[in-house]
Design a protein around this motif. Sequence first.
Motif, mmCIF file in Angstrom:
data_model
loop_
_atom_site.group_PDB
_atom_site.id
_atom_site.type_symbol
_atom_site.label_atom_id
_atom_site.label_comp_id
_atom_site.label_asym_id
_atom_site.label_seq_id
_atom_site.Cartn_x
_atom_site.Cartn_y
_atom_site.Cartn_z
ATOM 1 N N PRO A 3 -49.608 40.564 89.865
ATOM 2 C CA PRO A 3 -48.670 40.561 88.878
ATOM 3 C C PRO A 3 -48.130 39.298 88.796
ATOM 4 O O PRO A 3 -47.365 38.632 87.726
ATOM 5 C CB PRO A 3 -47.508 41.613 89.399
ATOM 6 C CG PRO A 3 -48.229 42.627 90.183
ATOM 7 C CD PRO A 3 -49.549 41.849 91.113
ATOM 8 N N ALA A 4 -47.932 38.567 89.990
ATOM 9 C CA ALA A 4 -47.233 37.280 89.971
ATOM 10 C C ALA A 4 -48.074 35.941 89.266
ATOM 11 O O ALA A 4 -47.663 35.299 88.531
ATOM 12 C CB ALA A 4 -46.943 36.574 91.295
ATOM 13 N N VAL A 5 -49.612 36.251 89.426
ATOM 14 C CA VAL A 5 -50.432 35.310 88.637
ATOM 15 C C VAL A 5 -50.318 35.737 87.162
ATOM 16 O O VAL A 5 -50.273 34.517 86.474
ATOM 17 C CB VAL A 5 -51.847 35.769 89.286
ATOM 18 C CG1 VAL A 5 -52.785 35.109 88.329
ATOM 19 C CG2 VAL A 5 -51.905 35.312 90.718
ATOM 20 N N VAL A 6 -50.442 37.284 87.033
ATOM 21 C CA VAL A 6 -50.242 37.260 85.453
ATOM 22 C C VAL A 6 -48.912 36.773 84.867
ATOM 23 O O VAL A 6 -48.930 36.150 83.601
ATOM 24 C CB VAL A 6 -50.328 38.725 85.231
ATOM 25 C CG1 VAL A 6 -50.078 39.427 83.901
ATOM 26 C CG2 VAL A 6 -51.730 39.430 85.773
ATOM 27 N N VAL A 142 -54.330 27.632 97.609
ATOM 28 C CA VAL A 142 -54.463 28.762 98.459
ATOM 29 C C VAL A 142 -53.373 29.580 98.581
ATOM 30 O O VAL A 142 -52.627 29.431 99.548
ATOM 31 C CB VAL A 142 -55.437 28.871 99.453
ATOM 32 C CG1 VAL A 142 -55.733 30.187 100.088
ATOM 33 C CG2 VAL A 142 -56.900 28.038 99.528
ATOM 34 N N PRO A 143 -52.806 30.323 97.847
ATOM 35 C CA PRO A 143 -51.679 30.991 97.964
ATOM 36 C C PRO A 143 -51.738 32.282 98.994
ATOM 37 O O PRO A 143 -52.647 32.768 99.265
ATOM 38 C CB PRO A 143 -51.242 31.554 96.679
ATOM 39 C CG PRO A 143 -52.515 31.898 95.954
ATOM 40 C CD PRO A 143 -53.489 30.592 96.402
ATOM 41 N N SER A 144 -50.453 32.328 99.604
ATOM 42 C CA SER A 144 -50.475 33.530 100.446
ATOM 43 C C SER A 144 -49.587 34.585 100.360
ATOM 44 O O SER A 144 -49.213 35.633 100.914
ATOM 45 C CB SER A 144 -50.146 32.869 102.068
ATOM 46 O OG SER A 144 -48.977 32.441 102.059
ATOM 47 N N SER A 145 -48.696 34.392 99.299
ATOM 48 C CA SER A 145 -47.522 35.047 98.968
ATOM 49 C C SER A 145 -47.422 35.279 97.338
ATOM 50 O O SER A 145 -48.011 34.576 96.752
ATOM 51 C CB SER A 145 -46.151 34.536 99.460
ATOM 52 O OG SER A 145 -45.847 33.514 98.748
ATOM 53 N N PRO A 146 -46.787 36.324 96.677
ATOM 54 C CA PRO A 146 -46.470 36.497 95.271
ATOM 55 C C PRO A 146 -45.534 35.156 94.929
ATOM 56 O O PRO A 146 -45.850 34.655 93.861
ATOM 57 C CB PRO A 146 -45.863 37.668 95.294
ATOM 58 C CG PRO A 146 -45.986 38.565 96.165
ATOM 59 C CD PRO A 146 -46.188 37.583 97.488
ATOM 60 N N ALA A 186 -42.389 37.816 93.307
ATOM 61 C CA ALA A 186 -41.810 36.479 92.666
ATOM 62 C C ALA A 186 -40.850 36.649 91.921
ATOM 63 O O ALA A 186 -40.731 37.458 91.039
ATOM 64 C CB ALA A 186 -43.079 35.742 91.979
ATOM 65 N N PRO A 187 -40.180 35.512 91.832
ATOM 66 C CA PRO A 187 -38.850 35.551 90.742
ATOM 67 C C PRO A 187 -39.249 35.650 89.382
ATOM 68 O O PRO A 187 -40.449 35.401 89.218
ATOM 69 C CB PRO A 187 -38.213 34.132 91.090
ATOM 70 C CG PRO A 187 -38.563 33.714 92.622
ATOM 71 C CD PRO A 187 -39.940 34.379 92.784
ATOM 72 N N ASP A 188 -38.200 36.157 88.458
ATOM 73 C CA ASP A 188 -38.548 36.483 87.197
ATOM 74 C C ASP A 188 -39.003 34.932 86.188
ATOM 75 O O ASP A 188 -39.570 34.919 85.524
ATOM 76 C CB ASP A 188 -37.498 37.215 86.599
ATOM 77 C CG ASP A 188 -37.545 38.496 86.902
ATOM 78 O OD1 ASP A 188 -38.632 39.095 87.441
ATOM 79 O OD2 ASP A 188 -36.607 39.135 87.136
ATOM 80 N N GLU A 189 -38.253 34.165 86.686
ATOM 81 C CA GLU A 189 -38.077 32.924 85.838
ATOM 82 C C GLU A 189 -39.383 31.801 86.286
ATOM 83 O O GLU A 189 -40.156 32.021 87.447
ATOM 84 C CB GLU A 189 -36.758 32.130 85.987
ATOM 85 C CG GLU A 189 -36.788 31.512 87.287
ATOM 86 C CD GLU A 189 -36.066 32.367 88.617
ATOM 87 O OE1 GLU A 189 -36.108 32.111 89.821
ATOM 88 O OE2 GLU A 189 -36.086 33.647 88.119
ATOM 89 N N ALA A 190 -39.894 31.140 85.438
ATOM 90 C CA ALA A 190 -40.989 29.967 85.614
ATOM 91 C C ALA A 190 -40.485 29.161 86.776
ATOM 92 O O ALA A 190 -39.111 28.588 86.781
ATOM 93 C CB ALA A 190 -41.390 29.622 84.415
ATOM 94 N N TYR A 191 -41.174 28.780 87.615
ATOM 95 C CA TYR A 191 -40.735 27.614 88.667
ATOM 96 C C TYR A 191 -42.326 26.932 89.209
ATOM 97 O O TYR A 191 -43.491 27.656 88.965
ATOM 98 C CB TYR A 191 -40.056 28.499 89.767
ATOM 99 C CG TYR A 191 -40.748 29.412 90.647
ATOM 100 C CD1 TYR A 191 -41.630 29.078 91.636
ATOM 101 C CD2 TYR A 191 -40.567 30.501 90.067
ATOM 102 C CE1 TYR A 191 -41.815 30.057 92.127
ATOM 103 C CE2 TYR A 191 -41.274 31.630 90.672
ATOM 104 C CZ TYR A 191 -42.174 31.412 91.682
ATOM 105 O OH TYR A 191 -42.693 32.290 92.262
ATOM 106 N N GLU A 192 -42.194 26.003 89.730
ATOM 107 C CA GLU A 192 -43.306 25.323 90.268
ATOM 108 C C GLU A 192 -43.229 25.309 91.802
ATOM 109 O O GLU A 192 -42.174 24.930 92.428
ATOM 110 C CB GLU A 192 -43.779 23.850 89.665
ATOM 111 C CG GLU A 192 -43.997 23.795 88.440
ATOM 112 C CD GLU A 192 -44.220 22.480 87.826
ATOM 113 O OE1 GLU A 192 -45.041 21.859 88.341
ATOM 114 O OE2 GLU A 192 -43.556 22.059 86.874
ATOM 115 N N VAL A 193 -44.476 25.372 92.501
ATOM 116 C CA VAL A 193 -44.519 25.266 94.028
ATOM 117 C C VAL A 193 -45.499 23.814 94.045
ATOM 118 O O VAL A 193 -46.441 23.912 93.516
ATOM 119 C CB VAL A 193 -45.043 26.324 94.699
ATOM 120 C CG1 VAL A 193 -45.587 25.955 96.074
ATOM 121 C CG2 VAL A 193 -44.277 27.475 94.697
ATOM 122 N N PRO A 194 -44.866 22.815 94.667
ATOM 123 C CA PRO A 194 -45.756 21.638 94.476
ATOM 124 C C PRO A 194 -46.974 21.770 95.185
ATOM 125 O O PRO A 194 -47.152 22.300 96.294
ATOM 126 C CB PRO A 194 -44.801 20.560 95.208
ATOM 127 C CG PRO A 194 -43.494 21.269 95.106
ATOM 128 C CD PRO A 194 -43.528 22.713 95.271
#
Length: 326
Positions: A3-6, A142-146, A186-194
Amino acid sequence: MSPAVVAALRDEMRRSEDVFVMGEDVGEFGGVFDTTEGLFEEFGSDRVMDTPISETGFIGAGVGAAMAGFRPVVELMYVDFAGVAMDQIYNEMAKVSYMSDGAFDVPLVLMTAVGMTPYQDPTHGQSLYGTFAHFPGLKVVVPSSPHDARGLMHSAVRDDDPVVFMAHKQLMLGMTDFADGLAEPAPDEAYEVPIGEAEIRREGEDVTIATLGLHAHRALEAADRLDEEGIDVEVLDLRSLVPLDTDRLFESVERTNRLLVVDEDYRSYGVSGELIARVAESRPGALDAAARLAVPDTPVPYSPALKEELDPGVEDIADEARAMVD
């Protein structure tokens, strides 16, 4: 994590009409690993495109679309089938910007599933982290979390370079227990993980476990068990293989003086050996001990029992870390 990816893909597709998704079964079906669930209903077949079973064709089309100014997200259903389109990946996707002297960018995300699950054969259960990290011109996450799955996908879509987004099947589909601290939605708003920043999931003083994906969860569980024995483990979640956060890796090893690398790729010529080599070359005085846990150099078996023998588990990680400290 799916769901986080979607959520990230939906936000990026709403943000720009240049973003579209293509791949096998990504349309009405929603993706074999639920990576595009609900996107077809909102954006239609023009922007969520089912393709024939032709990795060469649709990855090549994605490269062309990226060169033309679009930002395609191309799903390679299983990483094992990258070989079918390797020319498009390592000779086109990875090299176009270099060969054109920067005249063409390739802002393409190659999203693919990795890792072992029960009852999948040798051609559906590999990770191949090191294969993609080996090709100059590609970024690899390679993500490990939502939380990280969403943030890294936002960063990948917005990046002007090609990014390989490698997500573990067990995490995408919730087939395994998530470690404390990595399970929150994952939080509802858009954000970036560098891209290029590792994350210390647990601080410790006795040994650094550097890992990624599913094995970040197993490393944290092993660290909890070892804590009861008085062994203080630091867990470093790499999150990004290219670029690699060597600063955080070196800082961690300088604190603990021991490095255990754990991953689900093959042992030889892979991530585990590369990380140890980087530390040995750059911080030789900080390294008192080093070890690696990875998949032996053999095809992934179909049998779940045999998979357990190959795939580093919680007890394997705890045993290796304990031996290093002893």
